[in-house]
Design a protein around this motif. Structure first.
Motif, short mmCIF file in Angstrom:
data_model
loop_
_atom_site.label_atom_id
_atom_site.label_comp_id
_atom_site.label_asym_id
_atom_site.label_seq_id
_atom_site.Cartn_x
_atom_site.Cartn_y
_atom_site.Cartn_z
N ARG A 1 0.83 -1.20 0.00
CA ARG A 1 0.00 0.00 0.00
C ARG A 1 0.86 1.25 0.00
NH1 ARG A 1 -2.69 2.73 4.08
NH2 ARG A 1 -2.25 1.15 5.64
N ALA A 2 1.99 1.19 0.72
CA ALA A 2 2.87 2.36 0.78
C ALA A 2 3.66 2.55 -0.50
CB ALA A 2 3.83 2.21 1.96
N GLY A 3 3.73 1.51 -1.34
CA GLY A 3 4.49 1.63 -2.57
C GLY A 3 5.99 1.58 -2.35
N VAL A 4 6.42 0.98 -1.24
CA VAL A 4 7.84 0.88 -0.93
C VAL A 4 8.36 -0.47 -1.40
CG1 VAL A 4 9.56 0.86 0.91
CG2 VAL A 4 7.59 2.39 1.07
N ARG A 5 9.44 -0.43 -2.16
CA ARG A 5 10.05 -1.68 -2.64
C ARG A 5 11.53 -1.68 -2.28
NH1 ARG A 5 8.93 -3.51 -8.60
NH2 ARG A 5 9.94 -5.33 -7.66
N PHE A 6 11.98 -2.84 -1.84
CA PHE A 6 13.39 -3.02 -1.53
C PHE A 6 13.99 -3.96 -2.56
CE2 PHE A 6 11.42 -2.38 2.75
CZ PHE A 6 11.90 -1.11 2.94
N TYR A 7 15.15 -3.57 -3.08
CA TYR A 7 15.79 -4.37 -4.11
C TYR A 7 17.04 -5.05 -3.55
CZ TYR A 7 12.86 -1.62 -7.27
OH TYR A 7 11.80 -1.02 -7.90
N GLU A 8 17.14 -6.33 -3.81
CA GLU A 8 18.35 -7.05 -3.44
C GLU A 8 19.48 -6.65 -4.39
OE1 GLU A 8 19.04 -9.23 -1.00
OE2 GLU A 8 17.05 -8.89 -0.13
N PRO A 9 20.70 -6.50 -3.86
CA PRO A 9 21.82 -6.19 -4.75
C PRO A 9 21.99 -7.27 -5.82
CG PRO A 9 22.46 -5.92 -2.45
CD PRO A 9 21.11 -6.59 -2.45
N THR A 10 22.25 -6.85 -7.02
CA THR A 10 22.47 -7.79 -8.11
C THR A 10 23.78 -8.53 -7.90
OG1 THR A 10 21.29 -6.33 -9.64
CG2 THR A 10 22.71 -8.02 -10.61
N THR A 11 23.75 -9.84 -8.11
CA THR A 11 24.97 -10.63 -8.02
C THR A 11 25.86 -10.28 -9.21
OG1 THR A 11 23.80 -12.43 -6.92
CG2 THR A 11 25.94 -12.95 -7.90
N LEU A 12 27.02 -9.74 -8.92
CA LEU A 12 27.89 -9.23 -9.98
C LEU A 12 28.78 -10.33 -10.55
CD1 LEU A 12 29.03 -5.82 -8.44
CD2 LEU A 12 27.06 -6.28 -9.90
N SER A 13 28.98 -10.29 -11.86
CA SER A 13 29.95 -11.18 -12.50
C SER A 13 31.36 -10.78 -12.08
CB SER A 13 29.81 -11.10 -14.02
OG SER A 13 30.14 -9.79 -14.46
N LYS A 14 32.32 -11.61 -12.40
CA LYS A 14 33.71 -11.31 -12.03
C LYS A 14 34.17 -10.00 -12.69
CE LYS A 14 36.48 -14.68 -11.35
NZ LYS A 14 37.38 -15.87 -11.51
N GLN A 15 33.76 -9.78 -13.93
CA GLN A 15 34.15 -8.55 -14.63
C GLN A 15 33.58 -7.33 -13.92
OE1 GLN A 15 33.92 -8.30 -19.02
NE2 GLN A 15 32.67 -6.47 -18.74
N ARG A 16 32.30 -7.41 -13.53
CA ARG A 16 31.67 -6.28 -12.84
C ARG A 16 32.26 -6.07 -11.45
NH1 ARG A 16 25.26 -7.10 -14.42
NH2 ARG A 16 25.29 -5.79 -16.30
N LEU A 17 32.59 -7.17 -10.77
CA LEU A 17 33.22 -7.05 -9.45
C LEU A 17 34.51 -6.27 -9.54
CD1 LEU A 17 32.73 -10.49 -7.66
CD2 LEU A 17 32.13 -8.25 -6.76
N TRP A 18 35.33 -6.60 -10.53
CA TRP A 18 36.60 -5.88 -10.68
C TRP A 18 36.38 -4.46 -11.19
CZ3 TRP A 18 40.53 -7.23 -8.08
CH2 TRP A 18 40.76 -8.57 -7.77
N GLY A 19 35.33 -4.26 -11.97
CA GLY A 19 35.00 -2.90 -12.40
C GLY A 19 34.60 -2.02 -11.23
N GLU A 20 33.79 -2.59 -10.31
CA GLU A 20 33.39 -1.85 -9.11
C GLU A 20 34.58 -1.63 -8.19
OE1 GLU A 20 30.52 0.11 -6.60
OE2 GLU A 20 30.64 -0.41 -8.73
N THR A 21 35.44 -2.63 -8.09
CA THR A 21 36.66 -2.49 -7.28
C THR A 21 37.54 -1.38 -7.83
OG1 THR A 21 36.60 -4.84 -6.71
CG2 THR A 21 38.70 -3.69 -6.41
N LEU A 22 37.66 -1.33 -9.15
CA LEU A 22 38.45 -0.28 -9.79
C LEU A 22 37.86 1.10 -9.48
CD1 LEU A 22 40.95 -0.35 -11.66
CD2 LEU A 22 39.39 -0.21 -13.61
N TYR A 23 36.54 1.19 -9.52
CA TYR A 23 35.88 2.47 -9.23
C TYR A 23 36.11 2.90 -7.78
CZ TYR A 23 32.27 6.05 -8.86
OH TYR A 23 31.61 7.23 -8.64
N ILE A 24 36.04 1.93 -6.86
CA ILE A 24 36.22 2.23 -5.43
C ILE A 24 37.65 2.68 -5.13
CG2 ILE A 24 36.26 1.18 -3.12
CD1 ILE A 24 33.90 -0.58 -4.05
#
Length: 359
Positions: A224-247
């Motif tokens: 009723r409140a229209g609130v949705r919670f999203y689980e973090p997407t499971t990242l592939s190895k390439q995306r994991l290293w891409g996020e690590t590079l960004y951090i």
């Protein structure tokens, strides 16, 4: 004496929490006023920039505190570990306060002290974000990690008028009918005007087993409140290293400035290359949740900040940006009031590290 003081503090805290949940609109207005005040203070007197950032930090912390109170009162909470919630909260507080810390450190300890604290803050942020990414599988992380609430959605459920709800309940009670659905009777009905969910008397369990909670009440409230919670997407190895590079990009940039100098092109080029590479490593964003897609768009737009970052700003874009703003301020009616303070403040703003290099 200490017990009495604690009791007074607890009572004051409970009253404050009730006020925040009862009058969320008034609380929002107070927060907005304090934020506007921070802009008014800037540039008015000596050290006004530091005071302005302190007021701005205070307003952000107030928003974070009030959001937490409203979220807890609504009982609509994401299911995440307490350790992750605490880590995100501390990271959010640090990101809110980093500009003020930099300015205060420069006033107190000079240029060297400022850069020491900048390195400490960026190192702390990188460690915490890497913990969220690798240990807690936090996915693509927004900045700040805890965004301000959409309070309208969270405060819907405690905005009802009890008198109107009781009157409507009596109206519905007289005409209550139980319609079987798939061989079973509906156990609740919804009041038409307020949207309040009421358990049917005919579906009430024996008095010894009754509770005041509705069947599936939590899920209904969330829907009723229209609130949705999203689980973090499971990242592939390439995306994991891409996020690590960004951090880790801020640390690489700081090391480049230490080795090559703050006005060298090499750190600027390295940082830009890492930002573009990390975005490319994320690939197609179709499988990401809406929050993660929004974060990728934000990072793409932040590439425009390289036009304001030294040495590009000092060599190419400074005069063009300032002359464009002056032309607009002189020739467009009403814009001068808004743009002239920006023209005066832009060179000082551009020298603050965390204004430009935080994200």
């Amino acid at each position: 004496m200490a017990t009495k003081a604690n009791e007074i503090v607890n009572q004051a805290w409970e009253k404050y929490k009730r006020y925040v949940t009862d009058f969320p609109e008034t609380v929002s207005q107070i927060e907005a006023t304090s934020r506007v005040l921070s802009y008014i203070i800037a540039g008015r007197f000596e050290d006004s920039q530091v005071l302005s950032e302190l007021v701005y930090l205070s307003s952000n912390l107030l928003v974070l505190l009030n959001d937490t109170i409203i979220k807890n009162a609504s009982k609509i909470l994401p299911k995440i570990p307490v350790s992750v919630e605490k880590l995100k909260r501390w990271l959010t507080v640090l990101e809110y306060g980093e500009v003020f810390i930099e300015m205060a450190a420069y006033r107190k300890f000079g240029e060297t002290g400022k850069w020491v604290l900048i390195v400490i803050i960026q190192l702390t942020k990188a460690i915490w974000r890497l913990l969220l990414l690798w240990k807690h599988h936090g996915g693509i992380q927004p900045s700040p990690p805890i965004a301000p609430l959409d309070r309208e959605k969270y405060t819907k459920q405690f905005k009802h008028n009890p008198t109107e709800e009781m009157q409507e309940f009596q109206e519905n009670l007289d005409s209550e009918t139980v319609e079987p659905v798939n061989g079973m009777s509906e156990v609740t009905f919804t009041l038409k005007r307020s949207g309040k969910v009421i358990r049917r008397l005919s579906a009430a369990p024996p008095i010894n087993f009754r509770s005041w909670k509705l069947p599936g009440h939590g899920d209904r409230e969330k829907e009723r409140a229209g609130v949705r919670f999203y689980e973090p997407t499971t990242l592939s190895k390439q995306r994991l290293w891409g996020e690590t590079l960004y951090i880790t990009r801020p640390l690489i940039h700081l090391f480049g400035m230490y080795v090559c100098g703050t006005m060298s092109w090499k750190p600027w080029i390295m940082s830009g290359t890492i930002d573009v590479a990390s975005l490319c490593m994320m690939g197609d964003t179709k499988d990401l949740n809406p929050q993660e897609k929004s974060e990728i768009k934000r990072r793409s737009l932040l590439l425009l900040y390289y036009l304001l970052r030294s040495p590009f700003f000092d060599t190419y874009s400074k005069m063009k940006i300032l002359s464009t703003l002056r032309v607009m301020a002189d020739n467009v009616p009403g814009l001068g009031i808004l743009l002239r303070p920006i023209i005066d403040y832009l060179p000082s703003w551009q020298k603050v590290y965390f204004y430009l290099w935080s994200a």
